[in-house]
Design a protein around this motif. Structure first.
Motif, short mmCIF file in Angstrom:
data_model
loop_
_atom_site.label_atom_id
_atom_site.label_comp_id
_atom_site.label_asym_id
_atom_site.label_seq_id
_atom_site.Cartn_x
_atom_site.Cartn_y
_atom_site.Cartn_z
N GLU A 23 -1.81 -11.78 -5.78
CA GLU A 23 -2.45 -13.10 -5.83
C GLU A 23 -3.97 -12.95 -5.95
N GLY A 24 -4.54 -12.01 -5.21
CA GLY A 24 -5.99 -11.78 -5.27
C GLY A 24 -6.44 -11.28 -6.63
N LEU A 25 -5.68 -10.33 -7.20
CA LEU A 25 -6.04 -9.80 -8.51
C LEU A 25 -5.92 -10.88 -9.58
N ALA A 26 -4.84 -11.65 -9.53
CA ALA A 26 -4.65 -12.74 -10.50
C ALA A 26 -5.79 -13.74 -10.42
N GLN A 27 -6.27 -14.02 -9.21
CA GLN A 27 -7.36 -14.98 -9.05
C GLN A 27 -8.66 -14.46 -9.67
N ILE A 28 -8.90 -13.16 -9.55
CA ILE A 28 -10.11 -12.58 -10.14
C ILE A 28 -10.06 -12.70 -11.66
N TYR A 29 -8.92 -12.39 -12.26
CA TYR A 29 -8.77 -12.57 -13.71
C TYR A 29 -8.98 -14.04 -14.08
N THR A 30 -8.34 -14.94 -13.34
CA THR A 30 -8.44 -16.38 -13.63
C THR A 30 -9.88 -16.86 -13.52
N ASP A 31 -10.60 -16.40 -12.50
CA ASP A 31 -12.00 -16.79 -12.32
C ASP A 31 -12.87 -16.35 -13.50
N LEU A 32 -12.45 -15.29 -14.20
CA LEU A 32 -13.17 -14.80 -15.37
C LEU A 32 -12.73 -15.52 -16.65
N GLY A 33 -11.79 -16.44 -16.51
CA GLY A 33 -11.30 -17.18 -17.67
C GLY A 33 -10.23 -16.46 -18.46
N ILE A 34 -9.60 -15.46 -17.85
CA ILE A 34 -8.56 -14.68 -18.53
C ILE A 34 -7.20 -15.33 -18.31
N GLU A 35 -6.49 -15.58 -19.39
CA GLU A 35 -5.15 -16.14 -19.32
C GLU A 35 -4.17 -15.07 -18.83
N ILE A 36 -3.22 -15.49 -18.02
CA ILE A 36 -2.16 -14.59 -17.57
C ILE A 36 -0.85 -15.22 -18.05
N PRO A 37 -0.35 -14.79 -19.24
CA PRO A 37 0.77 -15.48 -19.86
C PRO A 37 2.13 -15.28 -19.18
N PHE A 38 2.26 -14.25 -18.36
CA PHE A 38 3.51 -13.98 -17.67
C PHE A 38 3.26 -13.95 -16.17
N PRO A 39 4.27 -14.23 -15.36
CA PRO A 39 4.07 -14.09 -13.90
C PRO A 39 3.67 -12.65 -13.58
N ARG A 40 2.83 -12.49 -12.56
CA ARG A 40 2.40 -11.13 -12.23
C ARG A 40 3.61 -10.28 -11.83
N SER A 41 3.49 -9.00 -12.06
CA SER A 41 4.60 -8.08 -11.87
C SER A 41 4.80 -7.62 -10.43
N ASP A 42 3.71 -7.48 -9.68
CA ASP A 42 3.79 -6.86 -8.36
C ASP A 42 3.09 -7.71 -7.30
N ASN A 43 3.49 -7.50 -6.05
CA ASN A 43 2.82 -8.15 -4.92
C ASN A 43 1.55 -7.42 -4.54
N TRP A 44 1.51 -6.11 -4.77
CA TRP A 44 0.35 -5.28 -4.45
C TRP A 44 -0.05 -4.47 -5.67
N TYR A 45 -1.35 -4.35 -5.85
CA TYR A 45 -1.90 -3.57 -6.95
C TYR A 45 -2.83 -2.51 -6.38
N TYR A 46 -2.70 -1.30 -6.90
CA TYR A 46 -3.46 -0.16 -6.40
C TYR A 46 -4.50 0.24 -7.43
N TYR A 47 -5.69 0.52 -6.94
CA TYR A 47 -6.82 0.80 -7.83
C TYR A 47 -7.71 1.86 -7.21
N THR A 48 -8.68 2.30 -7.99
CA THR A 48 -9.70 3.21 -7.52
C THR A 48 -11.07 2.63 -7.86
#
Length: 149
Positions: A23-48
């Motif tokens: 949900e947090g990652l999707a919100q960051i994309y959305t705040d940048l104006g990026i469309e997310i055409p499919f429901p997100r795949s995971d509940n948690w995303y891992y990054y560096t």
């Protein structure tokens, strides 16, 4: 009966792993104006972090000779980078992103680092046209429009 030898090549690397909710990652994309055409795949995303991506990025570049128009082109390079990153490093924030580039509409990758995104051009054939395959958001004429998360 044939025997198959299967080698899974996990690359050890020195990087710090973090996580963010889907949900947090999707919100960051959305705040940048990026469309997310499919429901997100995971509940948690891992990054560096940025330094970690700098260590890993060389494993996410693929030779330009793979390119075959309409069969293995820009989105296929980006999908391969996304899957390779998840397989080798357990990081699922190297995502396929679609948008504009100096060559028109194009598929490439976004790399989440905690405070924002870097962009990745996974086709090594573009290296002569870019200073680096990994660069800042909206740099080099790459303007993201939609993301597959």
């Amino acid at each position: 009966m044939s025997k198959f030898v299967i080698k899974v090549d996990h690359v050890p690397a020195n990087y710090t792993e973090h996580k963010i909710s889907g949900e947090g990652l999707a919100q960051i994309y959305t705040d940048l104006g990026i469309e997310i055409p499919f429901p997100r795949s995971d509940n948690w995303y891992y990054y560096t972090d940025r330094e970690g991506w700098a260590v890993l990025v060389s494993h996410l570049l693929f030779k330009s000779s793979l390119y075959v128009p309409e069969k293995f082109d820009c989105e296929d390079y980006a999908l391969r980078a996304m899957l390779t990153c998840a397989e080798l490093f357990g990081l699922n924030t190297c995502r396929y992103i679609y948008g504009d580039s100096p060559w028109g509409r194009h598929g490439y990758n976004s790399l989440f680092y905690g405070d924002g995104f870097l962009l990745l051009e996974p086709n090594a054939g573009f290296q002569g046209q870019l200073d680096s395959p990994m660069f800042e958001w909206k740099e080099n004429g790459y303007i993201p429009i939609s993301a597959f998360i």
